[in-house]
Design a protein around this motif. Structure first.
Motif, PDB file in Angstrom:
ATOM      1  N   ARG A  37       0.808  -1.190  -0.015  1.00  0.00           N
ATOM      2  CA  ARG A  37       0.032   0.054   0.108  1.00  0.00           C
ATOM      3  C   ARG A  37       0.895   1.247  -0.108  1.00  0.00           C
ATOM      4  NH1 ARG A  37      -2.449  -2.684   4.256  1.00  0.00           N
ATOM      5  NH2 ARG A  37      -2.188  -0.657   5.536  1.00  0.00           N
ATOM      6  N   LYS A  60       2.843   6.073 -10.144  1.00  0.00           N
ATOM      7  CA  LYS A  60       1.709   5.045 -10.516  1.00  0.00           C
ATOM      8  C   LYS A  60       2.415   4.081 -11.715  1.00  0.00           C
ATOM      9  CE  LYS A  60      -1.664   8.865  -9.771  1.00  0.00           C
ATOM     10  NZ  LYS A  60      -2.560   9.760 -10.599  1.00  0.00           N
ATOM     11  N   ASP A  61       2.972   4.529 -12.499  1.00  0.00           N
ATOM     12  CA  ASP A  61       3.466   3.611 -13.745  1.00  0.00           C
ATOM     13  C   ASP A  61       4.248   2.513 -13.124  1.00  0.00           C
ATOM     14  OD1 ASP A  61       2.213   5.005 -15.228  1.00  0.00           O
ATOM     15  OD2 ASP A  61       3.812   5.906 -16.093  1.00  0.00           O
ATOM     16  N   SER A  64       1.935   0.101 -11.120  1.00  0.00           N
ATOM     17  CA  SER A  64       0.913  -0.545 -12.029  1.00  0.00           C
ATOM     18  C   SER A  64       1.817  -1.631 -12.539  1.00  0.00           C
ATOM     19  CB  SER A  64       0.618   0.597 -13.142  1.00  0.00           C
ATOM     20  OG  SER A  64      -0.226  -0.212 -14.112  1.00  0.00           O
ATOM     21  N   ASN A  65       3.070  -1.481 -13.180  1.00  0.00           N
ATOM     22  CA  ASN A  65       3.949  -2.539 -13.725  1.00  0.00           C
ATOM     23  C   ASN A  65       4.096  -3.895 -12.696  1.00  0.00           C
ATOM     24  OD1 ASN A  65       4.045  -1.108 -16.225  1.00  0.00           O
ATOM     25  ND2 ASN A  65       6.129  -0.300 -15.674  1.00  0.00           N
ATOM     26  N   ILE A  68       0.129  -3.344  -8.821  1.00  0.00           N
ATOM     27  CA  ILE A  68      -0.518  -2.351  -7.950  1.00  0.00           C
ATOM     28  C   ILE A  68      -1.090  -1.344  -8.566  1.00  0.00           C
ATOM     29  CG2 ILE A  68       0.093  -1.422  -5.808  1.00  0.00           C
ATOM     30  CD1 ILE A  68       2.460  -3.071  -5.107  1.00  0.00           C
ATOM     31  N   GLU A  69      -2.269  -1.175  -8.139  1.00  0.00           N
ATOM     32  CA  GLU A  69      -2.952   0.157  -8.462  1.00  0.00           C
ATOM     33  C   GLU A  69      -3.111   0.957  -7.270  1.00  0.00           C
ATOM     34  OE1 GLU A  69      -3.988   1.032 -11.480  1.00  0.00           O
ATOM     35  OE2 GLU A  69      -3.109  -0.909 -12.140  1.00  0.00           O
ATOM     36  N   VAL A  70      -2.811   2.287  -7.278  1.00  0.00           N
ATOM     37  CA  VAL A  70      -2.688   3.223  -6.351  1.00  0.00           C
ATOM     38  C   VAL A  70      -3.935   3.760  -6.117  1.00  0.00           C
ATOM     39  CG1 VAL A  70      -1.872   5.523  -5.544  1.00  0.00           C
ATOM     40  CG2 VAL A  70      -0.247   3.823  -7.033  1.00  0.00           C
ATOM     41  N   ASP A  71      -4.430   3.638  -4.733  1.00  0.00           N
ATOM     42  CA  ASP A  71      -5.697   4.179  -4.426  1.00  0.00           C
ATOM     43  C   ASP A  71      -5.624   5.639  -4.447  1.00  0.00           C
ATOM     44  OD1 ASP A  71      -7.729   5.139  -2.703  1.00  0.00           O
ATOM     45  OD2 ASP A  71      -7.617   3.490  -1.216  1.00  0.00           O
TER      46      ASP A  71
END
Length: 187
Positions: A37, A60-61, A64-65, A68-71
């Motif tokens: 997180r 974020k990128d 994502s790789n 993990i998607e950032v809340d």
């Protein structure tokens, strides 16, 4: 004219740090400490600082790789000041499940976060692992900050050389490193 950290036009030379490598190293380090997180402090829409926007986008990128998607609630917007770090700590403490690892857009934000944490009895790195960006803080503050360290002398030299050069405009990217301090812990 020469620009630092901002590519304005191909007509001008830009000198900047390799933020992609630096942020990737920071996230890899935190990921290997079992953090999943992640929060970012310092993204801003109102000031249009391209270097901060770039750091937020790269953050974020890279996550994502890793799948993990950032809340969106973990992206705290503010200026590049210690005050923003203090406000971010207050904000994250209101979340039911806050991020465990925070990347700050600069070291001043990180130290504001840490100072506010200690004032409230929040433990760094016990409750939050913190990474700064710039590496321009003194080594005399405690805890020693883990930070993405820009090579300031090399940036300055490249800026000077570009100003005094007859070379055509170009983008010069300066190596960056991760300096491990005492502000991150294994989960």
């Amino acid at each position: 004219m020469v620009f630092l950290d901002r590519k304005v036009s191909p007509e001008f030379t830009t000198v900047r740090s390799d933020s992609l490598t630096g942020i990737t190293k920071a996230i890899d380090y935190l990921y290997n400490l079992n953090h999943r997180r992640f929060g970012f402090v310092g993204s801003t829409d109102s000031l249009s600082l391209t270097s901060v926007e770039e750091r937020a986008r790269i953050f974020k990128d890279v996550l994502s790789n890793k799948g993990i998607e950032v809340d969106p609630s973990f992206m705290f917007k503010g200026s590049l000041s210690a005050k923003t770090g203090a406000k971010a700590l207050d904000y994250y403490c209101t979340l039911g499940a806050p991020p465990t690892a925070i990347l700050c857009a600069n070291d001043q934000i990180a130290y504001g976060f840490i100072a506010r944490a200690y004032a409230l009895g929040v433990k760094i790195p016990g409750d939050f692992s913190i990474v700064g960006f710039d590496g321009c803080s003194s080594g005399f503050l405690y805890p020693k900050l883990t930070t993405v360290r820009q090579n300031i002398p090399k940036l300055a030299l490249e800026l000077y050389n570009a100003i005094n050069s007859d070379e055509p405009p170009q983008e010069k990217i300066i190596d960056i490193s991760l300096s491990i301090g005492d502000t991150c812990r294994m989960l």
